[in-house]
Scaffold this motif. Structure first.
Motif, short mmCIF file in Angstrom:
data_model
loop_
_atom_site.label_atom_id
_atom_site.label_comp_id
_atom_site.label_asym_id
_atom_site.label_seq_id
_atom_site.Cartn_x
_atom_site.Cartn_y
_atom_site.Cartn_z
N LEU A 147 -67.45 -10.66 -55.07
CA LEU A 147 -66.37 -10.77 -56.06
C LEU A 147 -65.90 -12.21 -56.24
O LEU A 147 -65.91 -12.74 -57.35
N ASN A 179 -60.40 6.15 -60.98
CA ASN A 179 -60.42 6.90 -59.72
C ASN A 179 -61.04 8.29 -59.85
O ASN A 179 -61.04 9.06 -58.89
N PHE A 194 -58.61 1.00 -53.48
CA PHE A 194 -58.94 0.65 -54.86
C PHE A 194 -57.70 0.67 -55.75
O PHE A 194 -57.52 -0.21 -56.61
N SER A 195 -56.84 1.66 -55.56
CA SER A 195 -55.70 1.85 -56.46
C SER A 195 -54.55 0.89 -56.20
O SER A 195 -53.97 0.33 -57.14
N ASN A 252 -68.70 0.02 -56.59
CA ASN A 252 -67.29 -0.34 -56.45
C ASN A 252 -66.94 -1.62 -57.21
O ASN A 252 -65.87 -1.73 -57.80
N THR A 267 -66.02 -9.05 -50.13
CA THR A 267 -65.14 -9.54 -51.19
C THR A 267 -65.53 -10.95 -51.62
O THR A 267 -65.60 -11.25 -52.82
N TYR A 304 -56.24 -10.36 -58.42
CA TYR A 304 -56.64 -9.06 -57.87
C TYR A 304 -57.28 -9.22 -56.49
O TYR A 304 -56.97 -8.46 -55.56
N TYR A 335 -55.89 -7.58 -53.17
CA TYR A 335 -56.76 -6.65 -52.45
C TYR A 335 -56.91 -7.05 -50.98
O TYR A 335 -56.79 -6.22 -50.08
N LEU A 376 -54.63 -2.66 -57.80
CA LEU A 376 -54.46 -2.57 -59.25
C LEU A 376 -53.01 -2.26 -59.61
O LEU A 376 -52.46 -2.82 -60.57
N LYS A 412 -66.84 -0.80 -60.91
CA LYS A 412 -65.61 -0.07 -61.22
C LYS A 412 -64.40 -1.00 -61.25
O LYS A 412 -63.54 -0.89 -62.12
N THR A 413 -64.37 -1.93 -60.30
CA THR A 413 -63.26 -2.90 -60.24
C THR A 413 -63.25 -3.81 -61.46
O THR A 413 -62.20 -4.01 -62.09
#
Length: 301
Positions: free
Chosen positions: A285, A70, A84-85, A33, A281, A254, A258, A88, A36-37
């Protein structure tokens, strides 16, 4: 565990309908994840800074980035697609022209709805029966997903038998059960989701019903705790939203968006999941991004 959207029905048939053993690495899911982010944020940054792409066309490249990101999802989690979407998409809305915002919102809502319905049908089409949209969107399912009065009543009744000493154990176990490296220290005997689902099903074989925040509060602090968690988490959500407007760094922006969205869904997630979101997170991140951002500014002799 990671599979393409178009292969979801085969995944359900193999690992859910046939109950085939699935070896899952929680760290692998986290890494996937994050990768992907970061990849999506990199492409969005490149598009935003590219002068060769017209401003009127950038929205299509942004949406294409979200769509491609996705294609692969974790397990059968429709919720992971939303979480996730949406950050963004909110990030994209701050980058595009104001007159394009409405079109992007309409396209995004339509696309997410189609994906959620199709993946839900694929997930619940089991044992030769094909699910339909009407069979999924029922009063029972809405009560389960949005912490309806039925679930809250069951949870409050279950928590009414908890002693003061037990409430402390429930608080510790619920706080740690979804946090990497600490979850192994917990026990099912003092987890609100286990007792809550046992009250619903009469056994501990299933634990798929989400424990409402108000019910978690009652397990930990009695009736006074019914409003504690929802109020606190809503306040944190608003704080992160304000932070997202104040920062210009796309990575931090982001992260704040999120967290704001994730914490605002207090009626759809449980307390341990919220703790896990915060910890993952910041660990995987926020801290790495902080190091990457500020390390080059230090000068070494």
């Amino acid at each position: 565990l990671v599979n393409p959207i178009w292969g979801l029905d085969a995944y359900v048939e193999k690992y859910i309908n046939n109950v085939e053993e699935l070896d899952v690495s929680s760290y692998g899911v986290i890494v996937f994840n994050i990768f992907k982010t970061l990849l999506a944020l990199t492409f969005i940054s490149v598009i935003a800074k590219n002068d060769k792409i017209k401003d009127s066309n950038k929205k299509w490249f942004y949406l294409l980035t979200v769509l491609l990101a996705n294609i692969y999802i974790v397990g059968t989690s429709r919720f992971s697609i939303i979480l996730f979407s949406l950050p963004l998409l909110f990030l994209i809305l701050q980058l595009i022209r104001k007159k394009d915002v409405r079109n992007v919102i309409l396209i995004s809502i339509t696309s997410i709805f189609i994906v959620l319905v199709s993946t839900s049908i694929a997930k619940y089409s089991r044992y030769g029966d094909t699910a339909t949209a009407s069979s999924i969107l029922t009063a029972q399912s809405l009560n389960a997903y949005f912490a309806g009065p039925g679930l809250i009543a069951v949870g409050l009744d279950a928590s009414s038998h908890i002693s003061f000493y037990e409430s402390i154990l429930f608080f510790v176990n619920d706080s740690l059960q979804n946090i990497p490296m600490l979850s192994s220290l917990t026990t099912d005997d003092y987890k609100a989701n286990v007792i809550f689902n046992e009250s619903i099903y009469g056994h501990r074989l299933y634990a798929d019903q989400i424990v409402p925040m108000s019910v978690s509060g009652s397990f930990h602090f009695g009736m006074l705790g019914v409003v504690i968690y929802s109020s606190l988490i809503f306040a944190l959500s608003l704080m992160f939203e304000r932070l997202s407007y104040r920062t210009a760094n796309i990575g931090f922006k982001y992260i704040y968006i999120y967290l704001s969205i994730s914490l605002s869904l207090v009626f759809m997630v449980n307390l341990s999941g919220t703790y896990a979101v915060l910890v993952r997170t910041f660990m995987f991140l926020f801290i790495p991004l902080l190091i990457v951002t500020y390390t080059p500014k230090f000068k070494f002799k």
